[in-house]
Design a protein around this motif. Structure first.
Motif, PDB file in Angstrom:
ATOM      1  N   LEU A 186       0.849  -1.199   0.000  1.00 25.53           N
ATOM      2  CA  LEU A 186       0.000   0.000   0.000  1.00 25.53           C
ATOM      3  C   LEU A 186       0.881   1.244   0.000  1.00 25.53           C
ATOM      4  N   VAL A 187       0.718   2.052  -1.034  1.00 27.14           N
ATOM      5  CA  VAL A 187       1.602   3.206  -1.249  1.00 27.14           C
ATOM      6  C   VAL A 187       0.793   4.486  -1.052  1.00 27.14           C
ATOM      7  N   ASP A 188       1.164   5.244  -0.008  1.00 28.08           N
ATOM      8  CA  ASP A 188       0.408   6.462   0.302  1.00 28.08           C
ATOM      9  C   ASP A 188       0.639   7.564  -0.720  1.00 28.08           C
ATOM     10  N   ALA A 189       1.910   7.688  -1.157  1.00 28.27           N
ATOM     11  CA  ALA A 189       2.219   8.745  -2.128  1.00 28.27           C
ATOM     12  C   ALA A 189       2.340   8.090  -3.500  1.00 28.27           C
ATOM     13  N   SER A 190       1.242   8.049  -4.231  1.00 29.87           N
ATOM     14  CA  SER A 190       1.237   7.362  -5.527  1.00 29.87           C
ATOM     15  C   SER A 190       2.248   8.005  -6.485  1.00 29.87           C
ATOM     16  N   PRO A 191       3.009   7.183  -7.211  1.00 25.65           N
ATOM     17  CA  PRO A 191       3.957   7.761  -8.182  1.00 25.65           C
ATOM     18  C   PRO A 191       3.247   8.390  -9.385  1.00 25.65           C
TER      19      PRO A 191
END
Ligand code: PYC
Length: 310
Positions: free
Chosen positions: A163-168
């Protein structure tokens, strides 16, 4: 095979009522392994084109081992047999109600990941109380070729998530191609670097989060599933993993409710209660609509009877 199709926030579920080969007896986890190893062509033919559609999840009804459950179910997509499926469980509850097999109120359903509860509020609105979910690693950074460093948490919600909070890539419907590419590359990098669950379980889903324009919505997510399709719904098992992460960081208290949007804007209401083993018991509320009842025909003469796919 008789099937009933529904969608939950746009994500399709095909419930198989009968006609599938018998998986035998034993725990559902064992029967799920049998499905994956002995019946791969058969289950994929149900969800692959031309019979199925992109993103479709199959839900094979099987007898439960626990008699307090209304049914057992094993979920799968084109690429994998799933431990649990949140949108599929919401769709299954609406389907069983449509068939007259359950009424409004609470019912237990057995899955390979454990027993979950559905509470049917009306013909379409369902709250799933999922199995205990947990975060296993925090702020892991992985170098993703073509994307750069991506930092996220590994968590379990019935399936394994990064789970990635700061989406690329900005989480917006216009970016689905770019989001898919970045999420596939991230999953490949995680596999290459053996980042996964406590016992080495591979991450099977990647989630990118971004802000929502609506102040009442916590965030908007993009969820990559094992078949490389994106989840049209906010993903029930992914939301469970997310709740475990938010709880572990003190960002959401027990009993507090948030609204999660998917990349296409469909909504779940989410909350959690403390679990017995230090994790969270997620509660996910969403809506499903039955779309079709059908009989699937597998003609020996049909060159595409197993579906179109590798
Ligand atoms: O809702 O848990 C879910 C799910 C898993 C894969 C697709 N949807």
């Amino acid at each position: 095979m008789h099937v009933i199709d529904s969608h939950t926030g746009g994500e399709p579920t095909r419930v198989i009522l009968d006609g599938f080969p018998d998986l035998g007896e034993g725990p559902l986890s064992l029967r799920a392994t049998r499905l994956a190893t002995d019946f791969r062509d058969t289950y994929r033919a149900v969800v692959l084109e031309p019979r199925g559609q992109v993103a479709m999840v199959g839900a094979l009804l099987v007898p439960p081992t626990d008699p307090s459950c209304v049914t057992g179910v094993i979920y799968f997509d084109v690429e994998a047999v799933l431990g649990m499926c949140g949108h599929g469980t919401i769709g299954l509850a609406a389907t069983l109600y449509h068939m007259g097999r359950i009424g409004l109120g609470s019912h237990r359903i057995e899955t390979p990941a454990g027993i979950v509860t559905v509470e049917l509020h009306d013909a379409n609105t369902v709250t799933v109380t999922n199995i205990e979910s947990r975060r296993v690693s925090h702020a892991v950074t992985v170098e993703v070729p073509g994307v750069g460093p991506v930092t996220g948490d590994v968590a379990y919600g019935g399936n394994w998530f990064f789970l990635v909070d700061a989406s690329p890539v900005a989480v917006a419907p216009g970016n689905i191609r770019a989001l898919t590419d970045a999420a596939v590359a991230t999953r490949e990098a995680l596999h290459a670097q053996k980042i996964g669950g406590e016992a080495g379980e591979p991450v099977d889903h990647v989630i990118f989060y971004g802000p929502s324009d609506d102040p009442l919505v916590h965030s908007r997510n993009f969820v990559l599933c094992p078949d490389d399709a994106y989840d049209r719904s906010p993903c029930g098992t992914g939301s469970s993993a997310r709740l475990a992460c938010l709880a572990a960081e003190g960002r959401l208290g027990s009993g507090e409710e948030i609204v999660q949007h998917s990349v296409i804007g469909s909504a779940y209401r989410l909350s959690w209660m403390p679990g017995a083993r230090g994790g969270v018991i997620p509660r996910i509320t969403g809506q499903a609509f039955v779309m079709a009842t059908a009989e699937l025909i597998f003609d020996e003469a049909d060159p595409f009877r197993h579906g179109i796919g590798p």
